[in-house]
Design an enzyme around this catalytic site. Structure first.
Site, short mmCIF file in Angstrom:
data_model
loop_
_atom_site.label_atom_id
_atom_site.label_comp_id
_atom_site.label_asym_id
_atom_site.label_seq_id
_atom_site.Cartn_x
_atom_site.Cartn_y
_atom_site.Cartn_z
N LYS A 1 -70.57 -24.92 -10.42
CA LYS A 1 -69.37 -25.73 -10.68
C LYS A 1 -69.12 -25.80 -12.18
O LYS A 1 -70.06 -25.87 -12.98
CB LYS A 1 -69.57 -27.13 -10.09
CG LYS A 1 -68.30 -27.97 -10.03
CD LYS A 1 -68.58 -29.33 -9.35
CE LYS A 1 -67.34 -30.20 -9.25
NZ LYS A 1 -67.62 -31.49 -8.58
N SER B 1 -64.37 -32.67 -4.96
CA SER B 1 -63.91 -31.91 -6.10
C SER B 1 -64.59 -30.56 -6.27
O SER B 1 -64.15 -29.72 -7.03
CB SER B 1 -64.12 -32.72 -7.38
OG SER B 1 -65.50 -32.94 -7.60
N SER C 1 -68.10 -35.34 -3.24
CA SER C 1 -67.48 -34.10 -3.72
C SER C 1 -68.18 -32.82 -3.31
O SER C 1 -67.70 -31.73 -3.61
CB SER C 1 -67.37 -34.13 -5.25
OG SER C 1 -66.25 -34.90 -5.63
#
Lengths: 476, 476
Positions: free
Chosen positions: A75, A150, A174
């Site tokens: 990420k 996310s 997330s």
């Protein structure tokens, strides 16, 4: 050839590379080919936003461990050297960290190759990966739909077979929510289990580095590898890391709690039906199912949206245009701050900074922040009480619905509700896992297992059993 | 209007830099005067993803200071973020302590016996330095100081004159210096003072609005600024005006106190508990170990010297003036055993020699053991005090033991009967008239004869022995 290679698990690939049956180069090529193929065209996944260069030594393995030669995606809010770390934000446009996040280093020490950084909602604030400076990512199961967020880029990358393992981060769900939307496995470890060093902070008391895998075993392997005390993170736990790859087995003696607050009358009937089938499978393997109550659950979203923005308002103060990242040159330092932050942050980030600043302000602190902390303690106690009553794990749906369409949710509060079943674990600091348990209209549905703090092995035990029982119908 | 007697009310807030090798929350050096931004790392530059880890040495020094100032050190204290934007504050917040400080309720006793309460002592970190005069049109930032550990010592408003404020600061400086907590150098900025001042008619028991004077960089400036500000308050009241609570700056060059921009005072720092650092938990055992390890404090030490070494208060004051001088005195006493003699030598010869040569005590060639040996020679009757001063002078450039110097230079006192008789015989032969008159009973000639004998022996004759032998000659 490449397609079959990428269908193997990370554990199988690591063994193949270590034993010399598969050259690491071939694996990397297959991964990058898959990346190119899935990212082409107007409806490309847009999962990977910074791709590794062929000779980027900073992303190569540091040793030949269980993940030898295995491509992993990271990420964009985890610090990597040479590849930018931009948190999906214009304010960090092009910023390259001079140091590496502990979790990333641990993956590389286990043999992994970092193939790229993945798309995310800006600063991890969002549940759809639509709020990114790089534009939205797409769900591999239906390109018109959101992968969740996310950590949507990491989830999409794993679901599309670009990498068998990826790192995301959790503050309120997330990883578990996009895992559910993309039909893969997502793990939120106990707070403190994995070092946060190098994870760009959103809400420090809630943030966790959290891995994705296509299977429970890969997710357990990744969790095990990145866990452990880190002297660079004062909140990382000193606990020894237990074996997490416990494998499937009978569930005799296991008491599974079903919190009624997670199954309201309004729950989508198809999701309820799939959950019932999952509970049936658990029972069939010897588990006892018991209805329980977590009475403070309704306060979780309001409490989360006070505490997380409050911490974020301070955590994001460092993006001031002074030392790194974007700077809008105007006269006067106050004006520079204003111009830089206005241009650098997107609407959702701005909204949360304002909200957080407000709840910490003189005269409001007691009514909002202090009260929210008190309620947070009650939410955590709900879990402690249930686990103390003889319940070993809890089972819930991961999300109220399967993946929604891109652009479908424009009301921020409606978007916040998509984390309604996941934020509680972050507020309580306990571990949780989401794994595919079925499909609705062809879209994956995730089931969630929650366990007491530092008891990931029991959580995985239930997850392995569910996967074994439901895998065929749940997987693509 | 009748003349009112006005009383000054002062409370001091003192920031002290702790003498640690590394910064409060990272491993960077605290060394003063290094090239700009050399002592920085991801943590103190506030790079995205970096986390603070508390320096244990800072906790020890802060605790030591708190105990030396009679505070209650709390077993649990909590770090908090103090939020404000400033270019030399990299994180956009300072990690400090607010609601739950390290220590509370101490006191400091001044030289005149006045006891001033200490409200609290909390730990925090320094900001960097903005340099406005180096590059035209720009501000340069040096972050070497960012993250250096500080304690803030908040005093009760119990000081009633500028002289008392000066005495408080000197006493505080002395305690911190002796405990090894800080270098307390105002030039290097390791001690900084903010003064809160108000005025009220003598006899009034409530406090009137106070103003806070910042930017005080010497003890004499503190006293001057307090006088000026106090007079302004009094003049304002006498003219029928009111004083508004605000922040003032002292301009040392212009010798004036003026209002800071109004914003300074009205800041809302939005304190909240620092989620990156767990609460600081100290065991009662550890706290009591720190208390036991405290060195004797200056005031107690002076009292002991007066009692056990029969020093005057003034002598004790001078000898305790610096850590080094006090240690030198203690070392000499430890070997020589005679405190009064040690004090006389140090206050006389040693200080004069230091003054004259301009060397620091650490470089002074006569180490405590050598001075003690010299004192022992005098005490043992081997050296007259006159001869001892000659030996002392030689010792400043000669590393030989004092006894060897005395021997070599023929300065040892002669108490041997035959040598003394020999000199007496010679003097008797040279001055027969005086000798005869003395032998006949004319006592007053003894002094004259001793003078002759001293001259003949070059001061080496033991006067006591000599007197005995001369007395015997009368009888003959």
């Amino acid at each position: 050839m490449s397609r079959s290679l990428l269908d193997l698990t990370a554990a199988q690939l690591g063994a193949a590379v270590r034993e010399g049956r598969t050259p690491a180069g071939e694996l990397l090529t297959a991964s990058l080919d898959r990346l190119a193929e899935t990212h082409a065209g107007n409806d490309g996944l847009n999962a990977i936003v910074h791709q590794v260069g062929a000779d980027d030594s900073a992303m190569q393995p540091l040793a030949m461990g269980p993940l030898a030669g295995v491509p992993v995606a990271i990420k964009d809010n985890l610090a990597t050297r040479t590849l930018p770390t931009t948190c999906g934000s214009r304010i960090l446009d092009g910023w390259v960290s001079p140091y590496e996040a502990t979790a990333v280093r641990k993956l590389r020490e286990a043999g992994a190759i970092v193939i790229g950084k993945t798309n995310m909602d800006e600063f991890a604030m969002g549940s759809s990966t639509e709020h990114s400076a790089f534009g939205p990512s797409r769900n591999p199961h239906d390109r018109r739909r959101a992968p969740g967020g996310s950590s949507g880029g990491s989830a999409a990358a794993v679901a599309a077979g670009i990498a068998p393992i990826a790192l995301g981060s959790e503050t309120g769900g997330s990883v578990r929510q996009p895992a559910a939307f993309c039909g893969i496995v997502g793990v939120k470890p106990t707070y403190g289990r994995v070092s946060r060093y190098g994870l760009v902070a959103f809400a420090s008391s809630l943030d966790c580095v959290a891995p994705f895998g296509r299977t429970v075993d890969d997710a357990a392997l990744a969790t095990e590898i990145i866990s452990g005390h880190d002297p660079l993170d004062a909140t990382s736990a000193a606990h020894t890391v237990p074996a997490m790859r416990v494998g499937p087995g009978p569930l005799a003696g296991l008491v599974v709690g079903v919190p009624k607050e997670y199954f309201p009358d309004s729950l989508m009937p198809e999701v309820r039906a799939i959950c019932d089938r999952a509970l049936e499978a658990l029972r069939a393997q010897g588990a006892t199912i018991r209805e329980v109550s977590l009475p403070h659950t309704p306060y979780a979203i309001p409490v989360y949206y006070i505490i997380a923005p409050a911490e974020a308002s301070a955590n994001l103060a460092r993006f001031d245009g002074v030392r790194y990242g974007m700077r809008i040159e105007v006269d006067g330092v106050q004006a520079m701050y204003g111009a830089t932050r206005a241009a650098g942050f997107g609407a959702e980030v701005t909204r949360r900074i304002l909200l957080g600043t407000y709840v910490l302000s003189a005269g409001y602190y007691d009514a909002y922040y202090r009260k929210a902390q008190e309620v947070r303690a009650l939410i955590a106690r709900d879990f402690t009480d249930v686990f103390a009553s003889g319940v070993h794990v809890l089972f819930t749906p991961t999300t109220p619905t399967p993946a929604f369409a891109l652009g479908a949710i424009s009301d921020p509060y409606e978007m916040y509700l998509s984390d309604i079943y996941t934020v509680t674990a972050n507020l309580a600091g306990i571990p949780g896992i989401s794994l595919p348990i079925g499909r609705v209209h062809g879209l994956p549905v995730g089931g969630q297992v929650l366990a007491p703090a530092f008891d990931e092995p029991t959580m995985f035990r239930a997850a392995y059993a569910l996967e074994e029982a439901l895998g065929a119908e749940a997987h693509r | 209007m009748s003349a009112t007697a006005w009383e000054m009310v002062v409370g001091l807030e003192v920031h002290v830099q702790l003498k640690t090798r590394t910064k409060a929350y990272c491993a960077c050096s605290t060394n003063f005067g290094d090239a700009p931004n050399r002592n920085t790392c991801p943590v103190c530059l506030a790079l995205p993803g970096a986390l603070p880890v508390l320096n244990a040495e800072a906790v020890t020094l802060a605790t030591r200071a708190a105990l030396a100032l009679g505070c209650t050190v709390h077993e649990r204290s909590i770090f908090a973020r103090k939020n404000y934007f400033y270019p030399d504050l990299p994180k956009g917040y300072q990690i400090s302590q607010a609601e739950f400080p390290l220590a509370t309720q101490g006191h400091l006793t001044l030289a005149d016996g006045l006891r001033v309460g200490i409200t609290r002592i909390h730990m925090e970190e320094d900001a960097g330095k903005s340099i406005h005069d180096r590059f035209p049109g720009m501000t340069a930032i040096d972050l070497n100081r960012a993250g250096v550990p500080l304690i803030e010592i908040v005093g009760e408003p119990e000081i009633r004159s500028s002289a008392q404020a000066g005495a408080y600061l000197r006493a505080l400086r002395e305690v911190l210096l002796f405990c090894g907590v800080s270098d307390v150098s105002m030039e290097e900025g390791s001690l900084r003072v903010d003064a809160n001042v108000s005025a009220r008619p003598l006899g009034e028991t409530t406090f009137r609005p106070r103003t806070e004077i910042k930017n005080l960089n010497s003890f004499s400036n503190v006293e001057k600024a307090l006088e000026l500000e106090f007079r302004r308050h009094v003049a304002t009241y006498e003219a029928g005006g009111t004083i508004a609570q605000q922040t003032m700056l002292f301009d040392a060059a212009a010798q004036e106190v003026r209002a800071a921009r109004s914003k300074e005072g009205s800041h809302d720092y939005r304190y909240f508990p620092e989620p990156d650092l767990p609460p600081l938990v100290l065991t009662p055992e550890w706290i009591s170990e720190q208390r036991d390890a405290l060195p004797e404090l200056p005031a107690a030490r002076r009292a002991r010297w007066v009692t056990s070494h029969k020093l005057s208060a003034a002598e004790a004051e001078v000898l305790s003036g610096t850590v080094e001088l006090a240690a030198y005195f203690e070392a000499v006493v430890a070997t020589a055993g005679d405190g009064k003699a040690a004090a006389n030598w140090i206050l006389g010869e040693v200080l004069a020699a230091l003054n004259e040569s301009g060397v620091a005590l650490a470089q002074f060639p006569i180490a405590p053991a050598r001075l003690a040996a010299l004192i022992a020679l005098v005490k043992g009757g081997q050296l007259s005090s006159t001869a001892a001063k000659t030996v002392f002078a030689t010792m400043r450039s000669d590393t030989a033991a004092p006894e060897q110097i005395a021997q070599r230079d023929g300065l040892l006192q002669v108490g041997d009967d035959s040598a003394l008789e020999q000199w007496i015989d010679e003097v008797w032969a040279e001055h027969p008239t005086e000798a005869a008159r003395f032998a006949a009973g004319e006592q007053k000639l003894q002094g004259v004869l001793v003078g002759f004998l001293m001259k003949k022996s070059k001061g080496r004759a033991d006067p006591k022995k000599l007197n005995q032998l001369l007395a015997a000659r009368i009888a003959k």
